[in-house]
Design an enzyme around this catalytic site. Structure first.
Site, mmCIF file in Angstrom:
data_model
loop_
_atom_site.group_PDB
_atom_site.id
_atom_site.type_symbol
_atom_site.label_atom_id
_atom_site.label_comp_id
_atom_site.label_asym_id
_atom_site.label_seq_id
_atom_site.Cartn_x
_atom_site.Cartn_y
_atom_site.Cartn_z
ATOM 1 N N ASP A 12 7.413 -1.277 -9.307
ATOM 2 C CA ASP A 12 6.625 -0.182 -9.758
ATOM 3 C C ASP A 12 5.867 -0.698 -11.114
ATOM 4 O OD1 ASP A 12 5.768 2.288 -10.098
ATOM 5 O OD2 ASP A 12 7.451 2.965 -11.071
ATOM 6 N N ARG A 25 -7.033 0.055 -11.239
ATOM 7 C CA ARG A 25 -5.392 0.132 -10.820
ATOM 8 C C ARG A 25 -5.483 -1.184 -9.840
ATOM 9 N NH1 ARG A 25 -1.950 3.969 -11.674
ATOM 10 N NH2 ARG A 25 -1.141 3.635 -9.636
ATOM 11 N N SER A 57 4.907 4.316 -0.262
ATOM 12 C CA SER A 57 5.736 5.145 0.240
ATOM 13 C C SER A 57 5.103 6.349 0.904
ATOM 14 C CB SER A 57 6.439 5.994 -1.112
ATOM 15 O OG SER A 57 5.438 6.758 -1.939
ATOM 16 N N ASN A 60 2.762 7.984 -1.444
ATOM 17 C CA ASN A 60 1.724 7.500 -1.981
ATOM 18 C C ASN A 60 0.513 7.714 -0.959
ATOM 19 O OD1 ASN A 60 3.668 4.397 -2.803
ATOM 20 N ND2 ASN A 60 3.093 6.198 -4.134
HETATM 21 C C1 IPE Z 1 7.494 4.169 -5.753
HETATM 22 O O1 IPE Z 1 6.753 4.240 -6.817
HETATM 23 C C2 IPE Z 1 7.062 3.777 -4.511
HETATM 24 C C3 IPE Z 1 6.578 2.153 -4.773
HETATM 25 C C4 IPE Z 1 6.980 1.256 -5.313
HETATM 26 C C5 IPE Z 1 5.953 1.857 -3.470
HETATM 27 P P1 IPE Z 1 6.063 5.388 -7.339
HETATM 28 O O2 IPE Z 1 5.109 5.008 -8.568
HETATM 29 O O3 IPE Z 1 5.002 5.929 -6.234
HETATM 30 O O4 IPE Z 1 7.121 6.529 -7.715
HETATM 31 P P2 IPE Z 1 6.905 7.443 -8.782
HETATM 32 O O5 IPE Z 1 5.871 8.491 -8.332
HETATM 33 O O6 IPE Z 1 6.911 6.985 -10.165
HETATM 34 O O7 IPE Z 1 8.279 8.279 -8.430
HETATM 35 C C1 IPE Z 2 3.711 0.497 -7.678
HETATM 36 O O1 IPE Z 2 2.707 0.745 -8.731
HETATM 37 C C2 IPE Z 2 2.880 0.049 -6.431
HETATM 38 C C3 IPE Z 2 2.733 1.201 -5.592
HETATM 39 C C4 IPE Z 2 3.382 2.370 -5.786
HETATM 40 C C5 IPE Z 2 1.763 1.152 -4.417
HETATM 41 P P1 IPE Z 2 2.002 1.967 -9.208
HETATM 42 O O2 IPE Z 2 0.709 2.161 -8.620
HETATM 43 O O3 IPE Z 2 2.983 3.091 -8.921
HETATM 44 O O4 IPE Z 2 1.871 1.927 -10.938
HETATM 45 P P2 IPE Z 2 2.175 2.682 -12.030
HETATM 46 O O5 IPE Z 2 3.416 3.249 -11.701
HETATM 47 O O6 IPE Z 2 1.076 3.756 -11.650
HETATM 48 O O7 IPE Z 2 2.039 2.058 -13.132
HETATM 49 MG MG MG Z 3 4.419 3.841 -10.090
#
Ligand code: IPE
Ligand code: IPE
Ligand code: MG
Length: 247
Positions: A12, A25, A57, A60
């Protein structure tokens, strides 16, 4: 230092890593892919048997279409680039989740990486893609219901071992250690069933910043934990294994 047999990681913080640098991003996701290579190869060197990475996820799918599409492209690119390296390192590639929802290009790349690395025996790398713990349990229950309908199974046959075997992770041991990066302290629908007795380590750094040193620090912390599985600290090994599915 004790090495977990199975390491699971919630990768994350890619977006925040990029935003902090005024980058899009997707630049964070690209940088995150480099961490995947670093961490996977260090795990292989240290003798981890199974590494399972939460890459995308079920929730996602609700992100902006441009980000979802960029992530899918990055996945295909990653698999094409990394598979030969994985094979030379003895790493077998595997994927879990509702893979049917992925675009054809991604599914093809997954099948190819799985097939090409099928004979590797050094480590199993599993990517969780279009993965949700609840969704996985729902799909397992559907499989079991179909088996009952076809009279291949009776309701009394259903126990924790059977349900576990019908999950996407049916051929993997439960994770010993879960690492989540970027300072968030939640499960976010990852491996709900399998994490029942996993140790958890939360790292403050974002996933693109997570490297060999952070991995070793997490393993050091894991080594200091005392796992009890609901028993008393002094319980001998025999009573531990008698207590249920612990390995
Ligand atoms: C969890 O991270 C999913 C992955 C790392 C693929 P998210 O960023 O989607 O989770 P939340 O929204 O912070 O709970
Ligand atoms: C984790 O990084 C990767 C995925 C969930 C695909 P994020 O995209 O959730 O990054 P933050 O949490 O927004 O910083
Ligand atoms: Mg995240």
């Amino acid at each position: 230092m004790e090495i977990p047999r199975h390491l699971a990681v919630i990768m994350d913080g890619n977006g925040r890593w990029a935003e902090k640098r005024r980058l899009p991003r997707i630049a964070g996701h690209r940088e995150g892919a480099k961490s995947v290579r670093r961490v996977v190869e260090e795990c292989r060197r240290l003798g981890v048997g199974y590494v399972t990475l939460y890459a995308f996820s079920t929730e996602n799918w609700g992100r902006p279409r441009s980000e979802v599409e960029a992530l899918m492209r990055l996945l295909v690119q990653f698999l094409e680039q990394e598979t030969p390296r994985m094979i030379s390192n003895g790493i077998r590639f595997n994927a879990i989740g509702d893979l049917e929802r992925l675009p054809d290009s991604a599914r093809r790349a997954i099948d190819k990486a799985r097939d090409r690395s099928a004979d590797c025996r050094g480590m199993v790398l599993t990517l969780a893609l279009s993965y949700g713990g609840r969704d996985e349990i729902v799909r397992a229950v559907r499989r079991i219901a179909a088996e009952i309908q076809e009279r291949r199974l009776n309701p009394p046959d259903i126990d924790a071992a059977l349900l576990g075997s019908r999950l996407d992770t049916g051929d993997l041991p439960d994770p010993d250690l879960l690492i989540r990066t970027s300072g968030e302290k939640r499960i976010s629908n990852f491996l709900l069933w399998q994490l029942a007795y996993s140790e958890m380590v939360f790292s403050e750094v974002t996933w693109p910043e997570f490297g060999e040193a952070e991995l070793r620090a997490a393993f050091e912390e894991f080594s200091r934990r005392q796992r009890r599985f609901g028993l008393t600290a002094a319980a001998p090994e025999e009573s531990r294994s008698a207590a249920g599915r612990l390995s």
